[in-house]
Design a protein around this motif. Structure first.
Motif, PDB file in Angstrom:
ATOM      1  N   CYS A 165       0.862  -1.183   0.000  1.00  8.89           N
ATOM      2  CA  CYS A 165       0.000   0.000   0.000  1.00  8.89           C
ATOM      3  C   CYS A 165       0.896   1.230   0.000  1.00  8.89           C
ATOM      4  N   TYR A 166       0.617   2.159  -0.892  1.00  7.51           N
ATOM      5  CA  TYR A 166       1.409   3.381  -0.932  1.00  7.51           C
ATOM      6  C   TYR A 166       1.109   4.248   0.292  1.00  7.51           C
ATOM      7  N   PRO A 167       2.099   5.036   0.716  1.00  7.26           N
ATOM      8  CA  PRO A 167       1.855   5.949   1.846  1.00  7.26           C
ATOM      9  C   PRO A 167       0.755   6.959   1.515  1.00  7.26           C
ATOM     10  N   LYS A 168       0.260   7.609   2.538  1.00  5.53           N
ATOM     11  CA  LYS A 168      -0.791   8.616   2.337  1.00  5.53           C
ATOM     12  C   LYS A 168      -0.290   9.810   1.533  1.00  5.53           C
ATOM     13  N   THR A 169       1.033   9.974   1.476  1.00  5.37           N
ATOM     14  CA  THR A 169       1.608  11.055   0.683  1.00  5.37           C
ATOM     15  C   THR A 169       1.686  10.705  -0.804  1.00  5.37           C
ATOM     16  N   GLY A 170       1.340   9.460  -1.161  1.00  8.64           N
ATOM     17  CA  GLY A 170       1.350   9.053  -2.560  1.00  8.64           C
ATOM     18  C   GLY A 170       2.442   8.038  -2.862  1.00  8.64           C
ATOM     19  N   LYS A 171       2.522   7.642  -4.115  1.00  5.13           N
ATOM     20  CA  LYS A 171       3.512   6.648  -4.533  1.00  5.13           C
ATOM     21  C   LYS A 171       4.923   7.202  -4.346  1.00  5.13           C
TER      22      LYS A 171
END
Length: 225
Positions: free
Chosen positions: A46-52
């Motif tokens: 899963c990518y972080p909440k800040t994006g890929k």
């Protein structure tokens, strides 16, 4: 007399506790991981909440180790992760030390785990702020992707010999790396993590007293990300 003995016994207990919490260690493993390999498994990511994250190696951790192959862990349960210690370097942490585990997160859980399991065992050398700063500086010092690309080894889903990967990193850093592989859904051996050894100050690369078992095939895929 009884009071003096009581105070002395208390001091001895505190010294013993301190010795357990601030264990000596022999060296660090500085571990970087390739996100393409982390994500290209049955477990996925899963990518972080800040994006890929960028298509670059990212930090997994800085782990105290002993020369005999064992390692300390969770050395001080009282030393909990304090995000205020790294508030001004959060953007660097998000860039160079992102979490790819699920569910998607802001990285705090990952960094807390790394500090409490590994960092607390280095408190005799580095406090919490110094531990994270030292690790970020090592990442800047060791640009694995640039080193591999210079040797013609690209994250293009192609296969490269394990020896060529090892030799390229040794040429680029001056030290022999440990290479860890994992398997994709097609059971291909792929470049996953690179281990380099660092002295107890957390600053200088050294030749590894011992390397982890690679579990790699003779040819290793460098997956896209």
């Amino acid at each position: 007399m009884k009071l003096n003995l009581f105070i002395l016994s208390k001091l001895l207990i505190l010294q013993c506790i301190s010795a357990v919490y601030l264990q000596d260690f022999d060296f660090f493993y500085f571990v970087q991981q390739w996100p393409g390999a982390y994500c290209d498994t049955k477990q996925s990511c899963c990518y972080p909440k800040t994006g890929k994250p960028a298509a670059d190696f990212s930090i997994h951790g800085l782990w105290p180790n002993y020369n005999d192959g064992s390692w300390p862990s969770n050395c001080n349960p009282d030393s909990v992760f304090d995000k205020s210690q790294i508030s001004d370097i959060i953007s660097n942490m998000e860039k160079d030390w992102p979490s790819l585990s699920c569910p998607s997160s802001n990285g705090m859980r990952f960094w807390s785990h790394e500090w409490e399991k590994h960092g607390t065992c280095a408190e005799s050398e580095l406090d919490q702020r110094e531990y994270f700063e030292a690790t970020l500086k090592l990442k800047q010092k060791v640009n694995l992707l640039r080193i591999l690309k210079k040797a013609g080894i690209e994250p293009d889903d192609e296969f490269y010999t394990l020896n060529s990967i090892t030799d390229a990193i040794k040429e680029g850093t001056g030290f022999t790396p440990g290479i860890e592989c994992n398997r994709d859904s097609a059971h291909n051996s792929q470049l996953y993590q690179v281990y380099l050894c660092v002295d107890t100050s957390g600053s200088n690369l050294i030749e590894c007293p011992l390397l982890p078992k690679s579990k790699c095939g003779e040819k290793v895929q460098f997956p896209k990300f």
